[in-house]
Design a protein around this motif. Structure first.
Motif, PDB file in Angstrom:
ATOM      1  N   TYR A  81      36.493  44.435  41.913  1.00  0.00           N
ATOM      2  CA  TYR A  81      37.348  43.389  42.475  1.00  0.00           C
ATOM      3  C   TYR A  81      36.573  42.660  43.561  1.00  0.00           C
ATOM      4  O   TYR A  81      35.908  43.285  44.397  1.00  0.00           O
ATOM      5  N   LYS A  82      36.658  41.332  43.558  1.00  0.00           N
ATOM      6  CA  LYS A  82      36.074  40.539  44.648  1.00  0.00           C
ATOM      7  C   LYS A  82      36.927  39.300  44.871  1.00  0.00           C
ATOM      8  O   LYS A  82      37.222  38.557  43.942  1.00  0.00           O
ATOM      9  N   ARG A  83      37.334  39.105  46.131  1.00  0.00           N
ATOM     10  CA  ARG A  83      38.125  37.927  46.502  1.00  0.00           C
ATOM     11  C   ARG A  83      37.476  37.250  47.696  1.00  0.00           C
ATOM     12  O   ARG A  83      37.075  37.916  48.656  1.00  0.00           O
ATOM     13  N   ILE A  84      37.344  35.931  47.623  1.00  0.00           N
ATOM     14  CA  ILE A  84      36.827  35.161  48.747  1.00  0.00           C
ATOM     15  C   ILE A  84      37.917  34.189  49.192  1.00  0.00           C
ATOM     16  O   ILE A  84      38.530  33.499  48.368  1.00  0.00           O
ATOM     17  N   GLN A  85      38.171  34.162  50.496  1.00  0.00           N
ATOM     18  CA  GLN A  85      39.150  33.252  51.074  1.00  0.00           C
ATOM     19  C   GLN A  85      38.474  32.345  52.088  1.00  0.00           C
ATOM     20  O   GLN A  85      37.654  32.803  52.894  1.00  0.00           O
ATOM     21  N   ILE A 132      36.097  51.435  23.654  1.00  0.00           N
ATOM     22  CA  ILE A 132      35.910  50.611  24.854  1.00  0.00           C
ATOM     23  C   ILE A 132      36.914  49.469  24.904  1.00  0.00           C
ATOM     24  O   ILE A 132      37.287  48.884  23.885  1.00  0.00           O
ATOM     25  N   VAL A 133      37.404  49.198  26.096  1.00  0.00           N
ATOM     26  CA  VAL A 133      38.322  48.086  26.367  1.00  0.00           C
ATOM     27  C   VAL A 133      37.851  47.414  27.643  1.00  0.00           C
ATOM     28  O   VAL A 133      37.680  48.065  28.671  1.00  0.00           O
ATOM     29  N   THR A 134      37.625  46.121  27.575  1.00  0.00           N
ATOM     30  CA  THR A 134      37.214  45.380  28.766  1.00  0.00           C
ATOM     31  C   THR A 134      38.154  44.205  28.953  1.00  0.00           C
ATOM     32  O   THR A 134      38.468  43.496  27.997  1.00  0.00           O
ATOM     33  N   ASN A 135      38.627  44.029  30.176  1.00  0.00           N
ATOM     34  CA  ASN A 135      39.378  42.807  30.458  1.00  0.00           C
ATOM     35  C   ASN A 135      38.963  42.282  31.818  1.00  0.00           C
ATOM     36  O   ASN A 135      38.449  43.011  32.664  1.00  0.00           O
ATOM     37  N   ALA A 136      39.145  41.000  31.991  1.00  0.00           N
ATOM     38  CA  ALA A 136      38.686  40.350  33.217  1.00  0.00           C
ATOM     39  C   ALA A 136      39.649  39.236  33.588  1.00  0.00           C
ATOM     40  O   ALA A 136      40.360  38.685  32.738  1.00  0.00           O
ATOM     41  N   LEU A 137      39.654  38.926  34.877  1.00  0.00           N
ATOM     42  CA  LEU A 137      40.517  37.881  35.411  1.00  0.00           C
ATOM     43  C   LEU A 137      39.728  37.064  36.417  1.00  0.00           C
ATOM     44  O   LEU A 137      38.998  37.618  37.239  1.00  0.00           O
ATOM     45  N   VAL A 138      39.857  35.761  36.332  1.00  0.00           N
ATOM     46  CA  VAL A 138      39.334  34.854  37.355  1.00  0.00           C
ATOM     47  C   VAL A 138      40.491  33.958  37.773  1.00  0.00           C
ATOM     48  O   VAL A 138      41.161  33.368  36.930  1.00  0.00           O
ATOM     49  N   SER A 139      40.743  33.886  39.075  1.00  0.00           N
ATOM     50  CA  SER A 139      41.913  33.155  39.554  1.00  0.00           C
ATOM     51  C   SER A 139      41.558  32.398  40.814  1.00  0.00           C
ATOM     52  O   SER A 139      40.781  32.893  41.651  1.00  0.00           O
ATOM     53  N   SER A 140      42.095  31.192  40.959  1.00  0.00           N
ATOM     54  CA  SER A 140      41.849  30.421  42.174  1.00  0.00           C
ATOM     55  C   SER A 140      43.139  29.752  42.643  1.00  0.00           C
ATOM     56  O   SER A 140      43.959  29.306  41.834  1.00  0.00           O
ATOM     57  N   LEU A 141      43.316  29.743  43.956  1.00  0.00           N
ATOM     58  CA  LEU A 141      44.413  29.030  44.618  1.00  0.00           C
ATOM     59  C   LEU A 141      43.789  28.021  45.554  1.00  0.00           C
ATOM     60  O   LEU A 141      42.886  28.358  46.327  1.00  0.00           O
ATOM     61  N   HIS A 149      39.575  32.582  45.907  1.00  0.00           N
ATOM     62  CA  HIS A 149      38.980  32.738  44.579  1.00  0.00           C
ATOM     63  C   HIS A 149      38.834  34.222  44.292  1.00  0.00           C
ATOM     64  O   HIS A 149      38.238  34.965  45.082  1.00  0.00           O
ATOM     65  N   LEU A 150      39.379  34.675  43.162  1.00  0.00           N
ATOM     66  CA  LEU A 150      39.401  36.093  42.809  1.00  0.00           C
ATOM     67  C   LEU A 150      38.691  36.327  41.488  1.00  0.00           C
ATOM     68  O   LEU A 150      38.879  35.581  40.525  1.00  0.00           O
ATOM     69  N   GLN A 151      37.869  37.390  41.450  1.00  0.00           N
ATOM     70  CA  GLN A 151      37.271  37.868  40.208  1.00  0.00           C
ATOM     71  C   GLN A 151      37.566  39.363  40.101  1.00  0.00           C
ATOM     72  O   GLN A 151      37.385  40.109  41.062  1.00  0.00           O
ATOM     73  N   VAL A 181      50.412  36.349  45.153  1.00  0.00           N
ATOM     74  CA  VAL A 181      51.045  35.977  46.411  1.00  0.00           C
ATOM     75  C   VAL A 181      50.219  36.423  47.614  1.00  0.00           C
ATOM     76  O   VAL A 181      50.108  35.722  48.613  1.00  0.00           O
ATOM     77  N   GLN A 182      49.624  37.607  47.525  1.00  0.00           N
ATOM     78  CA  GLN A 182      48.879  38.127  48.670  1.00  0.00           C
ATOM     79  C   GLN A 182      47.700  37.228  49.038  1.00  0.00           C
ATOM     80  O   GLN A 182      47.231  37.255  50.184  1.00  0.00           O
ATOM     81  N   HIS A 183      47.221  36.392  48.117  1.00  0.00           N
ATOM     82  CA  HIS A 183      46.068  35.530  48.414  1.00  0.00           C
ATOM     83  C   HIS A 183      46.466  34.287  49.203  1.00  0.00           C
ATOM     84  O   HIS A 183      45.606  33.539  49.665  1.00  0.00           O
ATOM     85  N   LEU A 184      47.764  34.055  49.348  1.00  0.00           N
ATOM     86  CA  LEU A 184      48.231  32.881  50.078  1.00  0.00           C
ATOM     87  C   LEU A 184      48.151  33.065  51.587  1.00  0.00           C
ATOM     88  O   LEU A 184      48.318  32.109  52.338  1.00  0.00           O
ATOM     89  N   PHE A 185      47.908  34.299  52.024  1.00  0.00           N
ATOM     90  CA  PHE A 185      47.911  34.603  53.443  1.00  0.00           C
ATOM     91  C   PHE A 185      46.621  35.330  53.816  1.00  0.00           C
ATOM     92  O   PHE A 185      46.097  36.113  53.031  1.00  0.00           O
ATOM     93  N   ALA A 186      46.129  35.062  55.007  1.00  0.00           N
ATOM     94  CA  ALA A 186      44.878  35.666  55.462  1.00  0.00           C
ATOM     95  C   ALA A 186      45.180  36.737  56.498  1.00  0.00           C
ATOM     96  O   ALA A 186      45.841  36.471  57.501  1.00  0.00           O
TER      97      ALA A 186
END
Length: 486
Positions: free
Chosen positions: A428-432, A473-482, A445-447, A323-328
């Motif tokens: 964490y990296k997010r581009i709006q 070791i445990v690795t997890n990743a997320l890529v998300s785009s709105l 776009h979030l990575q 939700v936080q990515h919907l607003f700048a």
């Protein structure tokens, strides 16, 4: 004062009269409560020619900061000529006294952010007698107990020509009070000076009741847990398996949904209430029935921070962090390409069973940079990048935050702990992309990825690093785009 500001501003003390040549290369001119000739005979008052110079400076796009204390006759400020400077811009101060008072701000504040409490150190209140549409009260103040009748504006902004003037009715807030440990005057001072940057017409979004926007959301999750790690036995029923070689299994999950964002109300403090609802939720190509209530109620302040949300259910609970990515978030109107600022922001800590269980949220300080301008789908956009990197223990994450919720309260969970104190790290990296004209987020776009070392005390570890890694070791990743639907 200089130590707080010097990383972002070039500060030049001035010991000569204001002339056109002196202020020509300045962005901001600051005048702190000038001395009275009774205190310093060599301190000439600001004369009419200097006031003319400063007015011209502001009219042509410069910024002027004026700080005073209206009361305290023992301080003997030079009041008559300094007041002439105030009045040139329609401003004035009252000869009252708030005494020493803590001013609560909170997340709804329309101009300052991440400031729980600000200390107003025995200052006065301000008045404005000019054109109302040019005037913005930035901070309301009140008197200490016993002085409740003292209340009004303590910090105000006036637009004049192409520039702006900010007046402050207290100088003590920016001296010794910077060091009060229970307040955030240092952070407020930096934000105040950023507001003084010449206007670049970077405006926050104009929220309108009834406005509806629709977005397409796509999210991919990836887990990498070596087969020798006992955590690899945790079931992931919604995940598919990518198997590039015989013993390597990489579970991944793809989700998508349609998101509707409706502005339902605007408050007097320019706080907007939004309903955010999810539909057409899919895991891979398969539609997943949603529970009846997948609606979130979100509150967004004037600067664009989504600071409160509630009422999530079903897929809405899983996707709430998006939700936080919907607003700048737009901190001030003087943003230039390359500017950076930090903001307290929730980050999701992905569990092993991400996609089926809601992630733990931690509040962290993220840095945002205004990267530049770009045309996206025919829209002129500003491009913001938000980044974060830290160790898990520094942000309060434990091994249990990574485990499935059904494991968390069982004896099973007691066998797992971070192998080393730090546990691992998160990146964490997010581009709006934000529409320059409307402030609407066109795309986000979030990575994000975490690498953790979680030890199972039932599994012996050998000395070889490769063996330790394979079992911990445990690795997890997320890529998300709105992306905004046309």
């Amino acid at each position: 004062l200089f130590e707080v500001l010097e990383k972002e501003f070039v500060l030049i003390p001035l010991a000569q009269p204001f002339t056109t040549e002196v202020v020509r290369d300045a962005d901001i001119v600051t005048v702190f409560m000038p001395d009275s000739p009774e205190i310093r005979s060599d301190a000439p008052p600001i004369d009419r020619d200097e006031i003319d110079v400063l007015e011209s400076f502001v009219s042509n796009g410069g910024s002027l900061l004026l700080m005073t204390n209206g009361y305290h006759p023992k301080e003997k400020i030079e009041g008559e000529h300094f007041r002439n400077l105030f009045q040139r811009f329609g401003l004035d101060w009252n000869n009252d006294d708030t005494l020493y008072v803590d001013i609560p701000m909170g997340p709804e504040h329309p101009y300052f952010y991440d400031i729980g409490v600000f200390h107003y150190g025995a200052g006065c209140t301000l008045e404005y007698n000019g054109q109302k549409d040019l005037y913005q009260p930035l901070l309301d103040v009140f008197g200490a107990p016993g002085y409740e009748e003292v209340k009004g504006v303590g910090i105000a902004l006036v637009r004049h020509g192409k520039g702006k003037v900010i007046a402050v009715g207290d100088t003590g807030s920016w001296t010794g009070n910077l060091s009060r440990p229970w307040v955030k005057n240092k952070e407020a001072l930096v934000q105040l000076f950023r507001m003084l940057k010449p206007d670049q017409e970077v405006r926050p979004r104009n929220h309108e009741s009834g406005e509806t926007l629709n977005y397409s959301l796509k999210t991919t999750l990836v887990n990498v847990v070596p087969v020798a790690n006992s955590l690899s036995k945790i079931p992931l029923p919604d995940f598919r398996k990518f198997q590039p070689r015989e013993r390597t299994v990489i579970p991944y999950l793809e989700m998508e949904a349609e998101v509707e964002v409706v502005c339902t109300r605007m408050s007097d403090r320019q706080v907007a209430d939004y309903d955010v609802s999810f539909s057409d939720f899919k895991k891979f190509e398969e539609s997943v029935p949603l529970k009846k209530d997948t609606r979130l109620r979100v509150r967004v302040n004037r600067l664009g921070e989504a600071f409160e949300w509630e009422g999530s259910d079903g897929a809405g609970e899983i996707l709430t962090p998006e939700v936080q990515h919907l607003f700048a978030f737009v901190p001030h109107d003087g943003l230039r390409v390359g500017d950076r600022w930090s903001k307290s922001t929730p980050i999701q800590i992905l569990p092993i069973q991400a996609g089926s269980h809601p992630p733990v949220l931690k509040e962290v300080m993220m840095e945002t940079c205004y990267l530049g301008d770009e045309v996206l789908r025919g829209r002129n956009c500003r491009k913001f990048m938000t980044t974060f990197c830290d160790w898990m223990d520094e942000i309060g994450v434990t091994a249990r935050d990574i485990l499935p919720s059904e494991t968390e309260e069982s004896d099973e969970a007691s066998h797992y702990r971070f192998m080393a104190g730090r546990g691992g790290d998160v990146l964490y990296k997010r581009i709006q992309w934000i529409d320059r004209d409307t402030g609407v987020v066109v795309k986000s776009h979030l990575q994000q990825r975490s690498i953790l070392w979680i030890e199972d005390d039932r599994v012996p570890l050998e000395e070889a690093i490769a063996d330790i890694d394979n079992k911990t070791i445990v690795t997890n990743a997320l890529v998300s785009s709105l992306e905004l639907d046309d």
